[in-house]
Write a protein that holds these residues in place. Structure first.
Motif, PDB file in Angstrom:
ATOM      1  N   LYS A  27       0.821  -1.209   0.000  1.00  0.00           N
ATOM      2  CA  LYS A  27       0.000   0.000   0.000  1.00  0.00           C
ATOM      3  C   LYS A  27       0.859   1.264   0.000  1.00  0.00           C
ATOM      4  N   ASP A  28       2.076   1.158   0.503  1.00  0.00           N
ATOM      5  CA  ASP A  28       2.991   2.301   0.546  1.00  0.00           C
ATOM      6  C   ASP A  28       4.120   2.076  -0.461  1.00  0.00           C
ATOM      7  N   ILE A  29       3.870   2.478  -1.688  1.00  0.00           N
ATOM      8  CA  ILE A  29       4.801   2.234  -2.785  1.00  0.00           C
ATOM      9  C   ILE A  29       6.123   2.953  -2.566  1.00  0.00           C
ATOM     10  N   SER A  30       6.102   4.163  -2.007  1.00  0.00           N
ATOM     11  CA  SER A  30       7.358   4.897  -1.827  1.00  0.00           C
ATOM     12  C   SER A  30       8.248   4.209  -0.793  1.00  0.00           C
ATOM     13  N   LYS A  31       7.656   3.648   0.245  1.00  0.00           N
ATOM     14  CA  LYS A  31       8.434   2.928   1.251  1.00  0.00           C
ATOM     15  C   LYS A  31       9.036   1.657   0.647  1.00  0.00           C
ATOM     16  N   VAL A  36      13.769  -1.177  -1.829  1.00  0.00           N
ATOM     17  CA  VAL A  36      14.404  -1.793  -3.002  1.00  0.00           C
ATOM     18  C   VAL A  36      15.668  -1.026  -3.388  1.00  0.00           C
ATOM     19  N   VAL A  37      15.569   0.301  -3.474  1.00  0.00           N
ATOM     20  CA  VAL A  37      16.726   1.117  -3.858  1.00  0.00           C
ATOM     21  C   VAL A  37      17.851   0.951  -2.839  1.00  0.00           C
ATOM     22  N   SER A  38      17.507   0.978  -1.553  1.00  0.00           N
ATOM     23  CA  SER A  38      18.520   0.823  -0.505  1.00  0.00           C
ATOM     24  C   SER A  38      19.226  -0.523  -0.604  1.00  0.00           C
ATOM     25  N   ASN A  39      18.457  -1.580  -0.785  1.00  0.00           N
ATOM     26  CA  ASN A  39      19.070  -2.901  -0.881  1.00  0.00           C
ATOM     27  C   ASN A  39      19.869  -3.070  -2.172  1.00  0.00           C
ATOM     28  N   LEU A  40      19.392  -2.483  -3.261  1.00  0.00           N
ATOM     29  CA  LEU A  40      20.162  -2.553  -4.507  1.00  0.00           C
ATOM     30  C   LEU A  40      21.521  -1.885  -4.348  1.00  0.00           C
ATOM     31  N   LEU A  41      21.558  -0.774  -3.641  1.00  0.00           N
ATOM     32  CA  LEU A  41      22.826  -0.089  -3.415  1.00  0.00           C
ATOM     33  C   LEU A  41      23.729  -0.875  -2.456  1.00  0.00           C
ATOM     34  N   TYR A  42      23.155  -1.376  -1.389  1.00  0.00           N
ATOM     35  CA  TYR A  42      23.950  -2.018  -0.349  1.00  0.00           C
ATOM     36  C   TYR A  42      24.492  -3.383  -0.784  1.00  0.00           C
ATOM     37  N   PRO A  98       8.859   4.036 -11.810  1.00  0.00           N
ATOM     38  CA  PRO A  98      10.130   3.421 -12.219  1.00  0.00           C
ATOM     39  C   PRO A  98       9.993   1.952 -12.599  1.00  0.00           C
ATOM     40  N   THR A  99       9.120   1.236 -11.915  1.00  0.00           N
ATOM     41  CA  THR A  99       8.932  -0.184 -12.241  1.00  0.00           C
ATOM     42  C   THR A  99       8.337  -0.324 -13.636  1.00  0.00           C
ATOM     43  N   THR A 100       7.384   0.515 -13.958  1.00  0.00           N
ATOM     44  CA  THR A 100       6.790   0.485 -15.297  1.00  0.00           C
ATOM     45  C   THR A 100       7.845   0.777 -16.349  1.00  0.00           C
ATOM     46  N   PHE A 101       8.717   1.720 -16.060  1.00  0.00           N
ATOM     47  CA  PHE A 101       9.792   2.066 -16.989  1.00  0.00           C
ATOM     48  C   PHE A 101      10.678   0.853 -17.259  1.00  0.00           C
ATOM     49  N   GLN A 171      16.211   7.484  -9.517  1.00  0.00           N
ATOM     50  CA  GLN A 171      15.680   6.936  -8.279  1.00  0.00           C
ATOM     51  C   GLN A 171      16.409   7.423  -7.045  1.00  0.00           C
ATOM     52  N   GLN A 172      17.511   8.126  -7.178  1.00  0.00           N
ATOM     53  CA  GLN A 172      18.240   8.581  -6.006  1.00  0.00           C
ATOM     54  C   GLN A 172      17.968  10.027  -5.660  1.00  0.00           C
TER      55      GLN A 172
END
Length: 188
Positions: A27-31, A36-42, A98-101, A171-172
């Motif tokens: 329900k909270d897409i931004s969270k 996802v972005v945090s884990n992709l970076l880490y 971004p997911t659609t992209f 995304q950053q």
């Protein structure tokens, strides 16, 4: 700034017990996007290793098709990023969805590869590693080290390959804006 490769995280950090995994809040897409972005970076180097293993296996079984498939996906990605930087409407769509992209890039690549040849190479050699990364990044809860590393990347103290890709997907910028807002609130 010089691009730095993120360290390879320990296996027990990358894939710990089930207590460090949880279903994202749909329900909270931004969270969810932030996780996802945090884990992709880490975990970017771990993801690279997993993707390299899958690509190597598929590439060993079908090297020419894997090379063609990889080239098509890279060219389509670069084309979409270039077009979205030059067209405001596409830039807004990329930033809001971004997911659609990424799905549009993958579907475009799929149709081009199906026109050129072997679709199964695309499915297993290119899509499977991306799917594994997305699922892990969506389910893995962040820890303190993860959050600290992401803040350093977000404010520009370090630059990594995944950070460059996420910047291309725009995304950053959100994390930088949130940090700037937080700093301005602290000053007040």
């Amino acid at each position: 700034m010089e691009v730095q490769v993120a360290p390879l995280r320990a296996w027990d950090d990358f894939f710990p017990g089930s207590d460090r995994f949880a279903r994202p809040d749909f329900k909270d897409i931004s969270k969810w996007n932030n996780r996802v972005v945090s884990n992709l970076l880490y975990y970017q180097t771990n993801y690279l290793m997993v993707a390299a293993a899958v690509v190597s296996i598929v590439g060993f079984l079908s090297p020419l098709n894997m090379l063609i498939g990889g080239a098509v996906v890279v060219l389509v990605f670069m084309g979409f990023v270039w077009v979205s930087h030059n067209k405001d409407i596409l830039r807004r769509l990329k930033k809001q969805y971004p997911t659609t992209f990424v799905v549009v890039i993958m579907l475009s690549s799929y149709f081009l590869i199906s026109y050129l040849g072997d679709v199964m190479v695309f499915m297993f050699g290119i899509t499977l590693p991306l799917l594994l990364m997305f699922v892990h990044a969506s389910l893995r809860l962040r820890n303190i080290k993860n959050k600290l590393e992401n803040k350093m990347e977000g404010i520009g103290l370090k630059k990594t390959p995944m950070g460059i890709i996420l910047d291309a997907l725009e995304q950053q910028e959100d994390s930088i804006n949130k940090l700037a807002d937080y700093i301005s609130k602290v000053k007040e």
